[in-house]
Design an enzyme around this catalytic site. Structure first.
Site, mmCIF file in Angstrom:
data_model
loop_
_atom_site.group_PDB
_atom_site.id
_atom_site.type_symbol
_atom_site.label_atom_id
_atom_site.label_comp_id
_atom_site.label_asym_id
_atom_site.label_seq_id
_atom_site.Cartn_x
_atom_site.Cartn_y
_atom_site.Cartn_z
ATOM 1 N N THR A 197 -16.557 -19.425 82.468
ATOM 2 C CA THR A 197 -17.603 -19.723 81.503
ATOM 3 C C THR A 197 -18.840 -20.217 82.230
ATOM 4 O OG1 THR A 197 -18.117 -20.906 79.492
ATOM 5 C CG2 THR A 197 -16.846 -22.086 81.133
ATOM 6 N N GLU A 284 -24.210 -20.753 69.683
ATOM 7 C CA GLU A 284 -25.548 -20.991 69.139
ATOM 8 C C GLU A 284 -25.682 -20.390 67.736
ATOM 9 O OE1 GLU A 284 -27.957 -21.202 73.372
ATOM 10 O OE2 GLU A 284 -27.831 -19.295 72.313
#
Length: 413
Positions: A197, A284
């Site tokens: 990640t 997001e």
């Protein structure tokens, strides 16, 4: 905005013997925010890392690879937010190395024993002078003993567009010893890891043979961070580091296939998956957490291929945001996933408990209101059965909302 994700409670985390962490405000991009973290690792620990497959990788990624290859034993890490030090050429490499030199001098170790990490805006010079100036305060905050609170502080200190810090912890018995595992991660956008990640760190006090560390870090990345996507973009800075401090009172683990190796792997995988899924939950603008499970494939690789086709589709993701059971979009994604000999008459599709499609066509008992009931949930499972074999795999993703566009349009402001 996040989907069922709360800040970590230090009481739920375990300190890792041999790891101390200090966090401070260095003013790297914005005032009055934690943006510089140092991780101090006792001598004798084993460290391994997995990094982005993006060929335009950031300067700190290049330096991390060099220092791990040097084989001198990693003793410290330095993490800054606000600036990615990516797309910065030779000057970026120079500044990343100077950061390592400064921390090494402060700790009386070799620069090759320091790993640097950066996250934030791309193509801007790294303000390494601010990072170096902030190091004494961060080292002082690390103190003489590690604590669970330090891990919670670090989870906040490595954030960028994250809305919630991400940390997880567990314990497992290895022989007669109680072994602790604790990790933190950050990420909310630019998430389609091709290894791990954006930033993730998992540490344990378990005793792990150094030769096993690369295999362990790859297994953890493959089972967690390599199964998530928010927007399909692979970051220039993806880094996932695994630390074993070798402080626990048990015989060293020399094989992941042993009973002890499997116990440790499953405990660490639990933490890594929790961190990876937290990134998706904090995607997001995300309003929904979606599990995409593909079964009945010839191989797990082709199951992932189909799962990612679904998870990456803007049409599928926007349909989930709107709670619109326009489920032909999912079947279309299955069809264009790239399996050339796929037989559409063998495909079944489920939304949670609702059987939507059977043998490639609409299930005769499927009703639109049943699909919409599931689509309105904040957590949804899409299950596709390919009818080709016995393999299966799972990917985690989120929906795509108006806020995703707004957040990324305003990212540098």
């Amino acid at each position: 905005m996040s989907v069922h994700l709360n800040p970590p409670n230090p009481a739920d985390l375990h300190a890792i013997a041999g790891v101390r962490i200090g966090v401070t405000q260095a003013g790297i991009r914005k005032a009055d925010r934690k943006d510089l973290t140092v991780v101090l690792i006792d001598e004798g620990a084993s460290v391994s890392g997995v990094f982005t497959q993006n060929r335009f990788c950031a300067a700190p990624v290049q330096v991390c690879r060099e220092h791990l290859d040097a084989g001198q034993g990693i003793r410290a890490m330095v993490v800054n937010t606000g600036n990615a030090n990516a797309g910065t050429g030779e000057e970026g490499l120079k500044r990343a190395r100077e950061t390592c030199v400064a921390l090494a001098e402060a700790l009386h170790i070799s620069p090759n024993q320091v790993l640097p990490f950066s996250t934030g805006v791309i193509m801007e010079p790294l303000p390494h002078d601010r990072i170096i100036a902030g190091m004494p305060a961060a080292i002082a905050a690390a103190g003489q003993a590690g604590s669970a609170q330090q891990w919670a502080d670090a989870a906040e200190g490595i954030m960028t567009t994250d809305t919630v810090p991400k940390a997880a912890s567990t314990q497992v018995k290895i022989g007669e010893a109680t072994v602790s595992v604790t990790g933190i991660s950050k990420g909310a956008g630019m998430i389609r890891p091709n290894m791990a990640t954006m930033l993730g760190y998992v540490a344990t006090d378990a005793c792990v043979a150094p030769m096993l560390m690369k295999e362990l870090s790859l297994a953890l990345a493959e089972g967690s961070f390599n199964r998530i996507t928010v927007d399909g973009d692979t970051s220039t800075n993806d880094s996932f580091v695994v630390i074993a401090t070798n402080k626990a009172n048990h015989a060293p683990i020399t094989s992941l296939q042993s009973a002890e190796g499997q116990a440790l792997l499953q405990a660490m995988l639990q933490v890594a998956r929790q961190l990876a899924q937290a990134i998706v939950r904090d995607g997001e603008g995300a309003t929904k957490f979606i599990t995409v499970r593909v079964e009945g494939g010839n191989t797990s690789a082709e199951c992932r291929q189909v799962a990612y086709a679904i998870a990456h589709s803007p049409l599928v993701k926007t349909a989930f945001f709107a709670s619109d059971p326009n489920l032909g979009r999912i079947l279309a994604a299955v069809g264009y996933a790239g399996i050339t000999d796929l037989d559409q008459t063998g495909i079944d599709l489920y939304l949670d408990d609702v059987h939507v499609a059977i043998q490639g066509g609409r299930h005769p008992e499927y009703r639109e209101e049943d699909g919409q009931r599931v689509m309105k949930q904040s957590e949804i499972t899409v299950r596709v059965v390919l009818g080709r074999g016995t393999a299966s795999d799972t990917v985690w993703t989120c929906d795509l909302s108006h806020d995703y566009v707004s957040i990324n349009a305003d990212y540098r402001s």
